[in-house]
Design a protein around this motif. Structure first.
Motif, mmCIF file in Angstrom:
data_model
loop_
_atom_site.group_PDB
_atom_site.id
_atom_site.type_symbol
_atom_site.label_atom_id
_atom_site.label_comp_id
_atom_site.label_asym_id
_atom_site.label_seq_id
_atom_site.Cartn_x
_atom_site.Cartn_y
_atom_site.Cartn_z
ATOM 1 N N ASP A 71 0.864 -1.170 0.000
ATOM 2 C CA ASP A 71 0.000 0.000 0.000
ATOM 3 C C ASP A 71 0.907 1.228 0.000
ATOM 4 O O ASP A 71 1.784 1.357 0.865
ATOM 5 C CB ASP A 71 -0.896 -0.025 1.246
ATOM 6 C CG ASP A 71 -1.904 1.121 1.273
ATOM 7 O OD1 ASP A 71 -1.510 2.271 1.003
ATOM 8 O OD2 ASP A 71 -3.078 0.863 1.575
ATOM 9 N N ALA A 73 -0.391 4.510 -0.243
ATOM 10 C CA ALA A 73 -1.289 5.657 -0.132
ATOM 11 C C ALA A 73 -0.659 6.837 0.594
ATOM 12 O O ALA A 73 -0.984 7.990 0.314
ATOM 13 C CB ALA A 73 -2.582 5.240 0.570
ATOM 14 N N THR A 79 3.296 0.183 3.220
ATOM 15 C CA THR A 79 2.768 -0.831 4.128
ATOM 16 C C THR A 79 2.737 -2.149 3.382
ATOM 17 O O THR A 79 2.154 -2.240 2.293
ATOM 18 C CB THR A 79 1.365 -0.466 4.638
ATOM 19 O OG1 THR A 79 1.415 0.816 5.271
ATOM 20 C CG2 THR A 79 0.883 -1.484 5.654
ATOM 21 N N ALA A 379 -1.495 -2.845 -3.973
ATOM 22 C CA ALA A 379 -2.915 -2.929 -3.652
ATOM 23 C C ALA A 379 -3.562 -1.559 -3.602
ATOM 24 O O ALA A 379 -4.761 -1.403 -3.859
ATOM 25 C CB ALA A 379 -3.103 -3.633 -2.298
ATOM 26 N N ASN A 380 -2.779 -0.537 -3.282
ATOM 27 C CA ASN A 380 -3.300 0.823 -3.171
ATOM 28 C C ASN A 380 -2.161 1.757 -3.533
ATOM 29 O O ASN A 380 -1.178 1.849 -2.813
ATOM 30 C CB ASN A 380 -3.800 1.101 -1.749
ATOM 31 C CG ASN A 380 -4.578 2.400 -1.659
ATOM 32 O OD1 ASN A 380 -4.761 3.092 -2.652
ATOM 33 N ND2 ASN A 380 -5.020 2.735 -0.463
#
Length: 383
Positions: A71, A73, A79, A379-380
């Motif tokens: 992630d 973001a 992460t 994933a993000n």
């Protein structure tokens, strides 16, 4: 981490007649078109996180499952999560090996960030962990911060050359004991063990052979590997993970229906019999063994040993050695309980957990393993 991609794996009686035709020649020359691209794309991108991650995804990992999701973001932060669809529930029921692979990913990310003058501050399992298995909670939180004193790691020079050489090693070339020293020095968090003593090596050859035989003879654990076979270039491009079988021989065997997952599962088939002979040849040609032991067996220790295994492997590469994990005896499924107990008595008699075991020697030159593109592992993305 098991089956060989030995190019001479199946020497079937009569050969493959299709190879003599123009069509056969075209089939035999098939090669992956996309599965190896990440090796040439490493280090690209404007975002230093992307550059670091593009190297991290080249880390060694069990059955080449590439079980990482990230992630991005939050700026300057990463992460890491485990992709729960990429576990090995039969051979790795506690997700220990998967966690070790994730640790190798973090170790390579750390090295790659140093190339940009960035220090990776890694917090393992920031929301907690469980010994029973991995779940949706993050594996690690990583923050990249500039550090004028950060020095590149010399081992990083071996990243693109590193291979898990799953081929027979040269029985005529002993491993000099002096080559064990750089591997020992590369290890930071674990206790390093190694032997090139011929009697000890022969004993471990037989032991690892027998442990592999148990994994193969246990239907559900063997099937887990076979289900991850990627036979030929088309399958490898479509799913660039698992256990890939490429090259002219495998392309022809696949095209003529002689090598399929079904024939590999059929213990009466020639494919199975000759395939097993080739796989056992790997254990039987070890010219030395290396292993890593940790006092504890919590998740943080497993991540740390993954970083050490990466470093050990890069040091072996720098020394001109081939390396392959032989982790069957370390697996926690019930049928392996006897070898698991015995390998700990051999290699950790004073306690602790044997986290990794591998063979070393001088093997042939092999190509890199397939990898999923980095964008499939995010994933993000950055928001």
């Amino acid at each position: 981490m098991s089956l060989s991609r030995r190019k001479s794996l199946f020497i079937l009686g009569g050969g493959v007649i299709l190879a003599a035709t123009a069509v056969g020649a075209k089939v035999a020359m098939r090669a992956p078109q996309t599965a190896l691209l990440p090796w040439g794309q490493a280090g690209q991108g404007d975002d230093p996180r992307i550059r670091a991650l593009s190297y991290a995804l080249l880390a060694p990992n069990p059955h080449n499952r590439q079980p990482w999701l990230v992630d991005l973001a939050t700026p300057n932060e990463i992460t890491l999560f485990a992709d729960l669809n990429r576990l090995l529930p039969e051979t790795d029921p506690m997700n220990r090996q998967i966690t070790v692979g994730l640790g190798a990913f973090l170790g390579l990310l750390r090295m790659a960030a140093l190339q940009d003058g960035l220090r990776a501050e890694i917090t393992p399992f920031p929301m907690g962990e469980t010994p029973e298995g991995l779940d949706a909670r993050p594996i690690a939180h990583i923050r990249l911060t500039p550090d004028s004193k950060a020095l590149p790691d010399p081992l990083f020079a071996q990243v693109l050359a590193r291979r898990s050489v799953k081929e027979p090693y040269d029985l005529t070339r002993p491993v000099p004991s002096a080559l064990l020293e750089p591997m020992a020095k590369a290890v930071i968090f674990s206790d390093f063990g190694a032997s090139v003593d011929p009697a000890h090596v022969q004993s471990l050859r037989e032991f690892t052979h027998n442990a592999l035989a148990i994994e193969v003879a246990t239907p559900r654990t063997y099937a887990e590997s076979v289900n991850l076979f990627r036979i030929g270039a088309k399958e490898t491009d479509a799913n660039p993970d698992g256990i890939d079988f490429g090259g002219p021989l495998f392309e022809m065997l696949a095209a003529t229906g002689q090598f399929t997952r079904e024939t590999a599962l059929d213990t009466t088939s020639t494919v199975y019999q000759q395939g097993m002979a080739a796989v056992f040849a790997n254990c039987d040609t070890a010219m030395g063994h290396v292993w890593l032991v940790t006092p504890a067996n919590d998740r943080a220790s497993q991540l740390a040993v993954g970083e050490d295994w990466l470093r050990l492997h890069l040091a072996a590469t720098a020394a001109g050695l081939s390396l392959q994990p032989l982790s069957q005896a370390l697996q926690e499924f019930p049928e392996m309980a006897g070898p698991y107990r015995d390998i700990h008595a051999r290699l950790a008699p004073n306690g602790g957990t044997v986290q990794m075991l591998g063979r070393i020697g001088f093997g042939p030159e092999v190509g890199p393993s397939p990898r999923w593109p980095l964008e499939t592992r995010i994933a993000n993305g950055a928001g």
